[in-house]
Write an enzyme that holds these catalytic residues in place. Structure first.
Site, PDB file in Angstrom:
ATOM      1  N   HIS A 125       3.734  -7.412   4.108  1.00 27.14           N
ATOM      2  CA  HIS A 125       4.532  -8.578   4.503  1.00 27.14           C
ATOM      3  C   HIS A 125       5.436  -8.276   5.703  1.00 27.14           C
ATOM      4  O   HIS A 125       5.903  -9.203   6.364  1.00 27.14           O
ATOM      5  CB  HIS A 125       5.357  -9.107   3.318  1.00 27.14           C
ATOM      6  CG  HIS A 125       6.551  -8.300   2.941  1.00 27.14           C
ATOM      7  ND1 HIS A 125       6.600  -7.534   1.804  1.00 27.14           N
ATOM      8  CD2 HIS A 125       7.747  -8.152   3.535  1.00 27.14           C
ATOM      9  CE1 HIS A 125       7.786  -6.960   1.709  1.00 27.14           C
ATOM     10  NE2 HIS A 125       8.504  -7.313   2.760  1.00 27.14           N
ATOM     11  N   ASP A 185       0.305  -5.388  -1.249  1.00 28.26           N
ATOM     12  CA  ASP A 185       1.342  -5.572  -0.238  1.00 28.26           C
ATOM     13  C   ASP A 185       1.597  -4.279   0.536  1.00 28.26           C
ATOM     14  O   ASP A 185       2.726  -3.912   0.811  1.00 28.26           O
ATOM     15  CB  ASP A 185       2.653  -6.074  -0.859  1.00 28.26           C
ATOM     16  CG  ASP A 185       3.646  -6.551   0.197  1.00 28.26           C
ATOM     17  OD1 ASP A 185       3.201  -6.909   1.304  1.00 28.26           O
ATOM     18  OD2 ASP A 185       4.869  -6.547  -0.079  1.00 28.26           O
ATOM     19  N   SER A 201      12.186  -3.064   3.419  1.00 30.74           N
ATOM     20  CA  SER A 201      10.786  -3.186   3.017  1.00 30.74           C
ATOM     21  C   SER A 201       9.907  -2.214   3.791  1.00 30.74           C
ATOM     22  O   SER A 201       9.966  -2.145   5.016  1.00 30.74           O
ATOM     23  CB  SER A 201      10.299  -4.617   3.254  1.00 30.74           C
ATOM     24  OG  SER A 201      10.925  -5.510   2.371  1.00 30.74           O
TER      25      SER A 201
END
Length: 460
Positions: free
Chosen positions: A115, A145, A219
């Protein structure tokens, strides 16, 4: 008039302290010395000493010094309106977003979240040593992911990956990344839980949970143990609570990265069943059902499960050495095996326990669509911008962008119609011809004004 001494004597008599004639004015006794302070209590057994606390702090310092060189900041450019930048990490008027990554191999492979780079038109990686390098996508796996980037560099510092299955709930962990663009930020906490699933964000969910502070921009960065080894890849936070961050376990992340670097994609094994959690409500209606397991609701004709004689209504309680508590456990275990492997399975049918063996087969999956940064530009010649001269302040002439070719280098760099060029390769207030001359080598550093915002962008 009564003298002061007589007045004092009279007052003492009235107070019942004796007659006036009996009052003597002796010296006031010196106050007694205060008692010595109480002795400090004996140390409570089990509590760390000051030296031990300092040693723990030194351990955190050592972890940061060891792991930070292998952590990178990832800057991406997305087109206006792309949802990923606003949803997952900070975006500003220049349509830029950011995340983190960890160096997986010394020849330039970098592991991050899918992402982070989703919808990216340009990707740049900032190393700990200050270098900024353009990155290309080696492959990605939306189901977990995860994604792998490549930069043209060698002899990079590489992170060491731990066995996430051996991690213990309650042990200290350290998160390193670039929250809100603050590069190489270090936060600490504990490993709160393992095997978290059911979040509903990805097809394969087997998260580590931590209370180490994780924010937008973390992230893709690593969650490491006190040996400086990567336990997981930080992925998301639970916005409804505090101190609930989730990371993809290192065993899954390492497997995905290795497959992507080897084949460009992730191959998953398949046995051909549909499964769901065995809830207490379902167990109450199934005769002699176990208290936990994965309930088979579909068996694909001709698939490995049918060949192994599985049927709808069977409850899977064990695969190999793993005890199955729910449907996610089946998905997690199958992910860690390759097609062609033979796994033993334990199922309960009508209260009776059965053993069977199933041969895994490769699951047919379509590759994820190419990202904008992976697509070939529609304008192979030039950088894909059309310019005109406009009047600036003080009778100066500036170059203004009047058209941007879709998926061209200029489009991937985030340039838009109406942008005004303030600098081209550090030359101030360039004309259209100045920009064209600067772009002859196929690369261009522009400082651009858009509305009230000013930013730099690299076009190549």
């Amino acid at each position: 008039m009564m003298r002061p001494r007589c007045m004092l004597a009279s007052m003492l008599v009235m107070a019942g302290l004796g007659s006036a004639s009996s009052v003597a004015f002796a010296q006031v006794p010196r106050p007694k010395a205060p008692p010595p302070p109480p002795a400090l209590p004996a140390p409570v057994r089990g509590l760390p000493s000051a030296a031990e606390v300092r040693a723990l702090g030194d351990t955190f310092v050592a972890v940061a010094e060891k792991t930070s060189p292998a952590v990178v900041q990832i800057d991406v450019t997305v087109a206006s309106g792309d949802s990923s930048a606003g949803r997952w990490f900070r975006a500003d008027a220049t349509t830029r977003g950011m995340g983190s990554g960890v160096i997986f191999s010394a020849d330039g492979a970098i592991l991050t979240n899918n992402h982070v780079i989703e919808d990216a038109r340009a990707i740049n990686v900032r190393l700990k040593d200050g270098r900024t390098l353009p990155a290309r996508v080696a492959g990605r796996d939306p189901a977990t992911d995860l994604a792998v980037l490549r930069v043209d560099a060698t002899n990079l510092p590489v992170a060491t990956f731990a066995d996430s299955d051996a991690a213990r709930v309650g042990e200290w962990v350290v998160a390193i990344g670039s929250p809100f663009g603050l590069g190489h930020t270090v936060t600490t906490g504990v490993l709160s839980a393992k095997g978290r699933g059911g979040v509903g964000m990805n097809a394969i969910e087997d998260y580590l949970q931590t209370d180490a502070s994780i924010n937008p921009g973390n992230s893709g960065g690593p969650l490491v143990n006190l040996d400086g080894q990567v336990l997981g890849i930080n992925t998301m936070i639970v916005s409804k609570g505090q101190g609930i961050g989730l990371a993809v376990p290192s065993n899954i992340a390492r497997r995905v990265a290795t497959q992507i670097l080897k084949t460009g994609r992730v191959m998953r094994a398949w046995i051909g069943i549909g499964i769901q959690d065995l809830t207490p409500q379902l167990a109450a209606e199934i005769p002699s059902a176990p208290t936990a397991g994965a309930l088979v609701n579909t068996v694909v004709a001709g698939g490995p499960a049918q060949k192994a004689h599985l049927e709808p209504g069977d409850v899977v309680t064990k695969i190999g050495a793993r005890t199955i508590a729910d449907a996610q456990d089946v998905i997690r275990e199958l992910f860690l095996h390759d097609d062609g492997e033979v796994l033993s399975m334990e199922v309960i049918r009508a209260g009776k326990r059965y053993q069977t063996k199933v041969t895994l087969e490769a699951k047919s999956e379509t590759s994820p669509p190419a990202l904008p940064v992976e697509r070939k530009g529609s304008s192979p010649q030039g950088l894909g911008i059309t310019l005109r001269d406009v009047e600036g302040d003080g009778n100066s002439t500036l170059a203004q962008i009047v058209a941007v070719s879709p998926d061209s280098p200029a489009d991937r760099a985030g340039l838009k119609r109406g942008d005004v060029v303030l600098e081209a390769d550090f030359a101030r207030l360039p004309s259209s011809s100045d920009v064209q001359k600067a772009a002859q080598d196929g690369r261009l550093l522009l400082r651009v004004r858009r509305d009230k915002a000013t930013f730099y962008t690299a076009v190549r």
